[in-house]
Scaffold this active site. Structure first.
Site, PDB file in Angstrom:
ATOM      1  N   LYS A  13     -11.901 -87.332  44.500  1.00 42.02           N
ATOM      2  CA  LYS A  13     -11.175 -88.350  43.719  1.00 42.02           C
ATOM      3  C   LYS A  13      -9.850 -88.742  44.368  1.00 42.02           C
ATOM      4  O   LYS A  13      -9.537 -89.911  44.487  1.00 42.02           O
ATOM      5  CB  LYS A  13     -10.856 -87.837  42.301  1.00 42.02           C
ATOM      6  CG  LYS A  13     -12.058 -87.543  41.441  1.00 42.02           C
ATOM      7  CD  LYS A  13     -11.623 -87.222  40.012  1.00 42.02           C
ATOM      8  CE  LYS A  13     -10.839 -85.931  39.864  1.00 42.02           C
ATOM      9  NZ  LYS A  13     -11.612 -84.705  40.101  1.00 42.02           N
ATOM     10  N   ARG A  88      -8.948 -86.465  30.553  1.00 40.41           N
ATOM     11  CA  ARG A  88      -9.902 -85.376  30.754  1.00 40.41           C
ATOM     12  C   ARG A  88     -10.447 -84.845  29.437  1.00 40.41           C
ATOM     13  O   ARG A  88     -11.338 -83.994  29.449  1.00 40.41           O
ATOM     14  CB  ARG A  88      -9.222 -84.220  31.490  1.00 40.41           C
ATOM     15  CG  ARG A  88      -9.368 -84.264  33.007  1.00 40.41           C
ATOM     16  CD  ARG A  88      -8.514 -83.145  33.568  1.00 40.41           C
ATOM     17  NE  ARG A  88      -9.000 -82.576  34.782  1.00 40.41           N
ATOM     18  CZ  ARG A  88      -8.397 -82.722  35.971  1.00 40.41           C
ATOM     19  NH1 ARG A  88      -7.321 -83.460  36.073  1.00 40.41           N
ATOM     20  NH2 ARG A  88      -8.875 -82.115  37.032  1.00 40.41           N
ATOM     21  N   ARG A 127     -10.822 -76.607  51.076  1.00 37.33           N
ATOM     22  CA  ARG A 127      -9.523 -77.185  50.740  1.00 37.33           C
ATOM     23  C   ARG A 127      -8.513 -76.076  50.452  1.00 37.33           C
ATOM     24  O   ARG A 127      -7.332 -76.190  50.785  1.00 37.33           O
ATOM     25  CB  ARG A 127      -9.658 -78.099  49.511  1.00 37.33           C
ATOM     26  CG  ARG A 127      -8.351 -78.790  49.163  1.00 37.33           C
ATOM     27  CD  ARG A 127      -8.535 -79.816  48.074  1.00 37.33           C
ATOM     28  NE  ARG A 127      -8.656 -79.202  46.768  1.00 37.33           N
ATOM     29  CZ  ARG A 127      -8.909 -79.878  45.646  1.00 37.33           C
ATOM     30  NH1 ARG A 127      -9.089 -81.174  45.684  1.00 37.33           N
ATOM     31  NH2 ARG A 127      -8.980 -79.256  44.489  1.00 37.33           N
ATOM     32  N   ARG A 133      -4.039 -74.001  47.776  1.00 38.24           N
ATOM     33  CA  ARG A 133      -3.881 -74.178  46.335  1.00 38.24           C
ATOM     34  C   ARG A 133      -4.258 -72.913  45.582  1.00 38.24           C
ATOM     35  O   ARG A 133      -5.319 -72.343  45.801  1.00 38.24           O
ATOM     36  CB  ARG A 133      -4.771 -75.336  45.840  1.00 38.24           C
ATOM     37  CG  ARG A 133      -4.126 -76.671  46.019  1.00 38.24           C
ATOM     38  CD  ARG A 133      -5.015 -77.796  45.568  1.00 38.24           C
ATOM     39  NE  ARG A 133      -5.524 -77.643  44.198  1.00 38.24           N
ATOM     40  CZ  ARG A 133      -5.943 -78.674  43.462  1.00 38.24           C
ATOM     41  NH1 ARG A 133      -5.886 -79.888  43.950  1.00 38.24           N
ATOM     42  NH2 ARG A 133      -6.410 -78.478  42.260  1.00 38.24           N
ATOM     43  N   ARG A 144     -13.094 -74.068  36.514  1.00 41.12           N
ATOM     44  CA  ARG A 144     -12.721 -75.486  36.427  1.00 41.12           C
ATOM     45  C   ARG A 144     -13.959 -76.364  36.289  1.00 41.12           C
ATOM     46  O   ARG A 144     -13.955 -77.363  35.565  1.00 41.12           O
ATOM     47  CB  ARG A 144     -11.902 -75.896  37.660  1.00 41.12           C
ATOM     48  CG  ARG A 144     -10.461 -75.386  37.569  1.00 41.12           C
ATOM     49  CD  ARG A 144      -9.736 -75.466  38.887  1.00 41.12           C
ATOM     50  NE  ARG A 144      -9.629 -76.805  39.389  1.00 41.12           N
ATOM     51  CZ  ARG A 144      -9.641 -77.119  40.681  1.00 41.12           C
ATOM     52  NH1 ARG A 144      -9.775 -76.176  41.596  1.00 41.12           N
ATOM     53  NH2 ARG A 144      -9.510 -78.363  41.053  1.00 41.12           N
TER      54      ARG A 144
HETATM   55  P1  AMP Z   1      -6.458 -81.773  39.668  1.00 37.92           P
HETATM   56  O1  AMP Z   1      -5.584 -81.787  40.865  1.00 37.92           O
HETATM   57  O2  AMP Z   1      -6.673 -83.137  39.083  1.00 37.92           O
HETATM   58  O3  AMP Z   1      -7.745 -81.033  39.883  1.00 37.92           O
HETATM   59  O4  AMP Z   1      -5.658 -80.973  38.533  1.00 37.92           O
HETATM   60  C1  AMP Z   1      -5.263 -79.622  38.728  1.00 37.92           C
HETATM   61  C2  AMP Z   1      -5.006 -78.950  37.387  1.00 37.92           C
HETATM   62  O5  AMP Z   1      -3.956 -79.643  36.690  1.00 37.92           O
HETATM   63  C3  AMP Z   1      -6.177 -78.958  36.410  1.00 37.92           C
HETATM   64  O6  AMP Z   1      -7.094 -77.914  36.667  1.00 37.92           O
HETATM   65  C4  AMP Z   1      -5.443 -78.772  35.087  1.00 37.92           C
HETATM   66  O7  AMP Z   1      -4.994 -77.442  34.906  1.00 37.92           O
HETATM   67  C5  AMP Z   1      -4.223 -79.636  35.290  1.00 37.92           C
HETATM   68  N1  AMP Z   1      -4.499 -81.031  34.858  1.00 37.92           N
HETATM   69  C6  AMP Z   1      -4.533 -82.141  35.643  1.00 37.92           C
HETATM   70  N2  AMP Z   1      -4.828 -83.229  34.918  1.00 37.92           N
HETATM   71  C7  AMP Z   1      -4.964 -82.806  33.637  1.00 37.92           C
HETATM   72  C8  AMP Z   1      -5.278 -83.456  32.414  1.00 37.92           C
HETATM   73  N3  AMP Z   1      -5.535 -84.774  32.370  1.00 37.92           N
HETATM   74  N4  AMP Z   1      -5.335 -82.699  31.290  1.00 37.92           N
HETATM   75  C9  AMP Z   1      -5.080 -81.383  31.326  1.00 37.92           C
HETATM   76  N5  AMP Z   1      -4.804 -80.707  32.440  1.00 37.92           N
HETATM   77  C10 AMP Z   1      -4.744 -81.406  33.592  1.00 37.92           C
END
Ligand code: AMP
Length: 191
Positions: A13, A88, A127, A133, A144
């Site tokens: 994404k 989400r 990654r 990370r 996740r």
């Molecule tokens: P991402 O980089 O988009 O995979 O986000 C990393 C982490 O940030 C996720 O696993 C959540 O813990 C948190 N996170 C990101 N976006 C959201 C969201 N829209 N709602 C809740 N938690 C989020």
């Protein structure tokens, strides 16, 4: 243009969001990136978010919604934005609907990247090595994915019912996937 890019963790994404945003000259707003920036700056928001992120859980809706509301109020997002990683949850969908309606606009499209689960795990482990990370260990990746399937995958049906979803095969070279997205969004190549 008001767009969303969705897909399971590791679907690519973030990479695709950058290309789409660049094309439409709108900001790509990644909630994950904003959380990570807050974590590295040690802000109150970062300290709260980190507990959830490290466990592969979602940060509570109230916290996330407020953060997005503030971000899309910024001047650079007035004429449009691409959301990466938001909404989400169903509560976030409702909140976003309210935010967009308030400004008199509408959501134009949802790009949904589809990829094979096993492919994703290996991409994410790769990654983890490159970016270091904390939420890319195998256990957290699996958690996740589970959280995505339970809480986020159902949102696709909600947006499908509105007729704005473009499902795109996320496997293949990065520029192949970008091309598929542009074709779906009717983007005419520049000559
Ligand atoms: P991402 O980089 O988009 O995979 O986000 C990393 C982490 O940030 C996720 O696993 C959540 O813990 C948190 N996170 C990101 N976006 C959201 C969201 N829209 N709602 C809740 N938690 C989020």
């Amino acid at each position: 243009m008001r767009l969303i890019i969705m897909g399971p963790p590791g679907a690519g994404k973030g990479t695709q969001a950058r290309f789409i945003a660049e094309h439409f000259k709108i900001p790509a707003i990644s909630t994950g990136d904003i959380f990570r920036a807050n974590v590295s700056e040690g802000t109150e928001l970062g300290i709260e978010a980190k507990r959830y992120m490290d466990a592969g859980e979602y940060v509570p809706d109230e916290v996330t919604n407020l953060m997005v509301r503030n971000r899309i109020d910024d001047a650079d997002a007035v004429s449009g934005f691409l959301l990466d990683g938001y909404p989400r949850t169903l509560a976030q969908v409702e909140e976003l609907d309210g935010m967009i309606k308030f400004t008199g606009h509408r959501l134009d499209a949802v790009v949904c990247l589809t990829v094979d689960q096993d492919e994703i795990v290996s991409r994410l482990l790769q990654r983890a090595q490159v970016e270091g990370r904390a939420d890319d260990t195998e256990d957290v990746i699996r958690r996740r994915q589970q959280v995505y399937l339970e809480q986020t995958a159902p949102l696709i049906e909600v947006y499908k019912a509105r007729g704005i979803v473009h499902e795109i095969d996320g496997l293949g070279e990065v520029d192949e996937v970008t091309q598929r997205i542009f074709t779906a969004l009717d983007v005419v190549p520049e000559s």
